[in-house]
Design a protein around this motif. Sequence first.
Motif, short mmCIF file in Angstrom:
data_model
loop_
_atom_site.label_atom_id
_atom_site.label_comp_id
_atom_site.label_asym_id
_atom_site.label_seq_id
_atom_site.Cartn_x
_atom_site.Cartn_y
_atom_site.Cartn_z
N GLU A 48 116.84 100.77 38.54
CA GLU A 48 117.20 99.86 39.30
C GLU A 48 116.23 99.70 40.55
OE1 GLU A 48 122.01 99.27 39.15
OE2 GLU A 48 121.22 99.93 40.98
N ASN A 49 115.28 100.76 40.76
CA ASN A 49 114.20 100.88 41.63
C ASN A 49 113.03 100.76 41.07
OD1 ASN A 49 116.04 101.51 44.58
ND2 ASN A 49 116.89 102.80 43.06
N GLY A 50 112.74 100.61 39.73
CA GLY A 50 111.61 100.40 39.26
C GLY A 50 110.79 101.74 39.03
N ARG A 51 111.46 102.78 38.89
CA ARG A 51 110.57 103.95 38.80
C ARG A 51 110.84 104.67 37.46
NH1 ARG A 51 113.50 105.29 43.63
NH2 ARG A 51 114.95 106.76 42.63
N ARG A 52 111.58 103.86 36.57
CA ARG A 52 111.57 104.13 35.08
C ARG A 52 112.06 102.77 34.49
NH1 ARG A 52 113.34 108.90 31.95
NH2 ARG A 52 113.47 109.96 33.99
N THR A 53 111.39 102.86 33.16
CA THR A 53 111.51 101.58 32.38
C THR A 53 112.59 101.82 31.58
OG1 THR A 53 108.91 101.02 32.52
CG2 THR A 53 110.42 100.17 30.67
N ILE A 54 113.37 100.83 31.38
CA ILE A 54 114.61 100.79 30.57
C ILE A 54 113.99 100.86 28.96
CG2 ILE A 54 116.84 99.59 29.75
CD1 ILE A 54 117.04 98.41 32.59
N THR A 55 114.49 101.65 28.41
CA THR A 55 113.91 101.96 26.72
C THR A 55 114.92 100.89 26.11
OG1 THR A 55 115.42 103.92 26.18
CG2 THR A 55 113.16 104.30 27.37
N ASP A 56 114.35 100.57 24.86
CA ASP A 56 115.18 99.81 23.80
C ASP A 56 116.32 100.33 23.47
OD1 ASP A 56 113.24 97.88 23.82
OD2 ASP A 56 112.12 98.56 22.09
N ARG A 57 116.46 101.70 23.36
CA ARG A 57 117.59 102.62 22.97
C ARG A 57 118.68 102.49 24.01
NH1 ARG A 57 117.55 108.96 23.65
NH2 ARG A 57 119.89 109.41 22.96
N TYR A 58 118.29 102.47 25.55
CA TYR A 58 119.39 102.10 26.61
C TYR A 58 119.60 100.64 26.54
CZ TYR A 58 119.54 107.13 27.39
OH TYR A 58 119.89 108.55 27.19
N ALA A 59 118.72 99.82 26.66
CA ALA A 59 119.02 98.41 26.76
C ALA A 59 120.08 97.88 25.60
CB ALA A 59 117.62 97.77 26.47
N ALA A 60 119.90 98.47 24.41
CA ALA A 60 120.85 98.07 23.43
C ALA A 60 122.25 98.55 23.85
CB ALA A 60 120.51 98.79 22.19
N ILE A 61 122.54 99.36 24.70
CA ILE A 61 123.91 99.69 25.22
C ILE A 61 124.20 99.11 26.52
CG2 ILE A 61 125.01 101.70 26.32
CD1 ILE A 61 123.40 103.50 24.68
N LEU A 62 123.15 98.64 27.22
CA LEU A 62 123.55 97.88 28.59
C LEU A 62 123.77 96.22 28.32
CD1 LEU A 62 120.84 99.83 30.70
CD2 LEU A 62 123.46 100.12 31.15
N ARG A 63 123.11 95.86 27.44
CA ARG A 63 123.10 94.43 27.25
C ARG A 63 124.79 94.00 26.76
NH1 ARG A 63 118.08 94.69 24.48
NH2 ARG A 63 119.15 95.05 22.39
N PRO A 64 125.27 94.75 25.68
CA PRO A 64 126.85 94.32 25.41
C PRO A 64 127.50 94.83 26.43
CG PRO A 64 125.94 95.95 23.99
CD PRO A 64 124.75 95.54 24.57
N LEU A 65 127.36 95.90 27.25
CA LEU A 65 128.39 96.28 28.32
C LEU A 65 128.38 95.37 29.47
CD1 LEU A 65 127.75 100.33 28.49
CD2 LEU A 65 129.75 99.00 27.92
N LEU A 66 127.02 94.77 29.87
CA LEU A 66 127.12 93.87 31.05
C LEU A 66 127.00 92.40 30.75
CD1 LEU A 66 124.47 96.17 32.86
CD2 LEU A 66 127.03 95.89 33.26
N GLY A 67 126.87 92.10 29.30
CA GLY A 67 126.93 90.70 28.86
C GLY A 67 125.52 89.93 29.37
N VAL A 68 124.52 90.51 29.29
CA VAL A 68 123.13 90.15 29.56
C VAL A 68 121.99 89.95 28.58
CG1 VAL A 68 123.43 90.53 32.12
CG2 VAL A 68 122.41 92.24 30.43
#
Length: 377
Positions: A48-68
């Motif tokens: 959230e503060n731009g110090r780390r890039t969201i990897t594809d692995r975690y993006a695949a979890i966050l997208r369906p959780l948050l609906g984005v």
Amino acid sequence: MATGLRTARMARGWSQDRLVYEMRRFADQRLLDIASAASLKTYISEWENGRRTITDRYAAILRPLLGVADDELRGTVAPQEPQADGYVDLLSRIDAAGSLSESMVPSFLAQTELLRTMDRQMGATGLVDQMNGHLTAMEEALTFAVLPGVRRPIATALAGAATLSAWQALDAGAVDRAWRRYELAKKAAQDAESPLYLAHAMGEQAYVLADAGRPQLAVELVRDAQRVHPERQSPRLRAWLAAAEAELCAAAGPEMESAARAAMERATALLPDDGEVRDVDLLSIFLNTGHLTRWRGNVLAKLGDASAMEELYTSLASADASFVRANSGLHCDLTQAHLARGELEEARSHLQKARLLANRTGSVRHRRRVEMLTGRL
């Protein structure tokens, strides 16, 4: 900076700890190996503060959780895939699009219907990736379809799917995506030469304006939708648009009460008495006498009319359990009706049911209404 992650998290009212919990639960259900809770909390802060890039692995979890969508999550626009040069590639795409009218359009429509059913029963948050891929495939086909006879069926399928995707985005709190998807639906409907799909997209888009605090503009848009070749609109769509106008007028304030009542009377008169639930010409429209009774109760509750109670309880008795999100709204309406009569215990009971259903579907839109009503108890 992944400000989109923070925005989506806060739209659900989730703390970073809650997001960690949801990520761990999501992973456990699917036997995925992810970081510990302590590490995840550090990752989220750094994402959230731009110090780390969201990897594809975690993006695949966050997208369906948050609906984005992916670009909303990362706060970036996804890069375009490089395309091969030359006429050979272009003609290959044109030839492929030319065969879609007969071979692929039924598959597009079937996929939209499946996504609509899943959305109705489970909510839209887990369908973002599927819907994005679905729309991309149809947009690609339409881009390379040349002749009107080939373009029209693809554009019709795209108009219906884009309208569904827009409503899902609005429900998930992704307002910008909702607006853009409605614009895509309108353009596709114009390409398809379909006043039905155009008017429906305009009618739903009016709700974006109402939610954004522009009720008068919302009413004007839904009225414009009713003027889009009304002679070519189906009776059920015309009834749906009139009921939508009634709801939007009721939400606009007491000065539009008479207009809301008149629009609902018009909807009642327009609805065909054919025993059908859906519009055969526009499958997005579910509207029969039972649905209209529930809609009338919604309008009367917004107007503070005591007769709303009878309409709403009649709807509750016959409610289809598969319409989970709609039933959340019904319990919100009953909460509002009981509050108007000072019946706080009954209001609390229905509000709790509304909250559970809104959480079940991940509906940000209904959760906002639940929180607003909670503030009145």
